[in-house]
Design a protein around this motif. Structure first.
Motif, PDB file in Angstrom:
ATOM      1  N   GLN A 137      -3.526  -2.129  10.946  1.00  0.00           N
ATOM      2  CA  GLN A 137      -2.460  -2.225   9.861  1.00  0.00           C
ATOM      3  C   GLN A 137      -3.543  -1.588   8.079  1.00  0.00           C
ATOM      4  O   GLN A 137      -4.291  -1.195   8.273  1.00  0.00           O
ATOM      5  N   VAL A 151      -1.953  -1.657   4.285  1.00  0.00           N
ATOM      6  CA  VAL A 151      -1.187  -1.935   3.776  1.00  0.00           C
ATOM      7  C   VAL A 151      -1.288  -1.229   2.108  1.00  0.00           C
ATOM      8  O   VAL A 151      -2.597  -1.688   1.597  1.00  0.00           O
ATOM      9  N   GLU A 152      -0.543  -0.682   1.721  1.00  0.00           N
ATOM     10  CA  GLU A 152      -0.292  -0.140   0.103  1.00  0.00           C
ATOM     11  C   GLU A 152      -0.111  -0.695  -1.222  1.00  0.00           C
ATOM     12  O   GLU A 152       0.604  -2.003  -0.493  1.00  0.00           O
ATOM     13  N   CYS A 187      -4.871   1.280  -0.468  1.00  0.00           N
ATOM     14  CA  CYS A 187      -4.312   1.477   0.485  1.00  0.00           C
ATOM     15  C   CYS A 187      -5.288   0.133   1.279  1.00  0.00           C
ATOM     16  O   CYS A 187      -6.296   1.178   1.538  1.00  0.00           O
ATOM     17  N   TYR A 203       2.036   6.975   1.059  1.00  0.00           N
ATOM     18  CA  TYR A 203       1.161   6.408   2.492  1.00  0.00           C
ATOM     19  C   TYR A 203       0.730   6.555   2.432  1.00  0.00           C
ATOM     20  O   TYR A 203      -0.074   7.957   1.621  1.00  0.00           O
ATOM     21  N   ASN A 212      -2.778   7.688   5.483  1.00  0.00           N
ATOM     22  CA  ASN A 212      -2.518   7.712   6.904  1.00  0.00           C
ATOM     23  C   ASN A 212      -4.035   7.593   7.121  1.00  0.00           C
ATOM     24  O   ASN A 212      -5.101   7.663   7.278  1.00  0.00           O
ATOM     25  N   TYR A 265      -1.415   6.595  12.476  1.00  0.00           N
ATOM     26  CA  TYR A 265      -1.483   5.389  11.554  1.00  0.00           C
ATOM     27  C   TYR A 265      -0.672   5.822   9.974  1.00  0.00           C
ATOM     28  O   TYR A 265      -1.554   6.368   9.495  1.00  0.00           O
ATOM     29  N   TRP A 266       0.174   4.543  10.288  1.00  0.00           N
ATOM     30  CA  TRP A 266       0.934   5.302   9.070  1.00  0.00           C
ATOM     31  C   TRP A 266       0.804   3.213   7.978  1.00  0.00           C
ATOM     32  O   TRP A 266       1.386   2.802   8.722  1.00  0.00           O
ATOM     33  N   GLY A 267       0.663   3.536   6.499  1.00  0.00           N
ATOM     34  CA  GLY A 267       1.302   2.237   6.229  1.00  0.00           C
ATOM     35  C   GLY A 267       2.620   2.176   5.806  1.00  0.00           C
ATOM     36  O   GLY A 267       3.705   3.067   6.768  1.00  0.00           O
ATOM     37  N   GLN A 268       3.193   1.089   5.265  1.00  0.00           N
ATOM     38  CA  GLN A 268       5.084   0.898   4.822  1.00  0.00           C
ATOM     39  C   GLN A 268       5.263   2.106   3.273  1.00  0.00           C
ATOM     40  O   GLN A 268       6.246   2.555   3.384  1.00  0.00           O
ATOM     41  N   GLY A 269       3.984   2.082   2.860  1.00  0.00           N
ATOM     42  CA  GLY A 269       4.361   3.291   1.877  1.00  0.00           C
ATOM     43  C   GLY A 269       4.609   2.353   0.014  1.00  0.00           C
ATOM     44  O   GLY A 269       4.680   1.027   0.050  1.00  0.00           O
ATOM     45  N   THR A 270       4.261   2.855  -0.348  1.00  0.00           N
ATOM     46  CA  THR A 270       4.468   1.933  -1.773  1.00  0.00           C
ATOM     47  C   THR A 270       4.911   3.197  -2.816  1.00  0.00           C
ATOM     48  O   THR A 270       4.807   4.648  -3.088  1.00  0.00           O
TER      49      THR A 270
END
Length: 114
Positions: free
Chosen positions: A2, A4-5, A21, A93, A95, A103-108
């Motif tokens: 996981q 998380v940004e 992140c 993002y 990664n 793998y990527w976060g959900q973005g901010t």
């Protein structure tokens, strides 16, 4: 795994933001971590990355304004953004790549008003 940004927001041109992140369920210290951004109607682009040994790469559009750092004890990578410009408006993002997997976060969201 996981990512998380956090830390995005709306600022005026010339102001600063620091994105974070936090990674979980990975051996964070082993990986190069990257920050990417995607503006509306544009492709996702690399902003900066940092190796497991702390070597940094900053892309030309943000060189001299953005810095990347990491805290392996906190499993966190940071993007310090100074002198923000309207053209920095994008979703940011983080990664990392592990073998064949990306793998990527959900973005901010970062929005910079002029």
């Amino acid at each position: 795994v996981q990512l998380v940004e956090s830390g995005g927001g709306l600022v005026q041109a010339g102001e600063s933001l620091r994105l974070s992140c936090e990674a979980s369920r990975i051996i964070f210290s082993s990986y190069t971590m990257g920050w990417y951004r995607q503006a509306p109607g544009k492709q996702r682009e690399l902003v900066a990355d940092i190796t497991s040994g702390g070597k940094t790469n900053i892309e030309d559009p943000v060189k001299g304004r953005f810095t990347i750092s990491r805290d392996n004890a906190k499993n966190t990578v940071y993007l310090q953004m100074n002198s923000l410009k309207p053209e920095d408006t994008a979703v940011y993002y983080c990664n990392f790549v592990a073998g064949p997997y990306v793998y990527w976060g959900q973005g901010t969201q970062v929005m910079v008003s002029s």
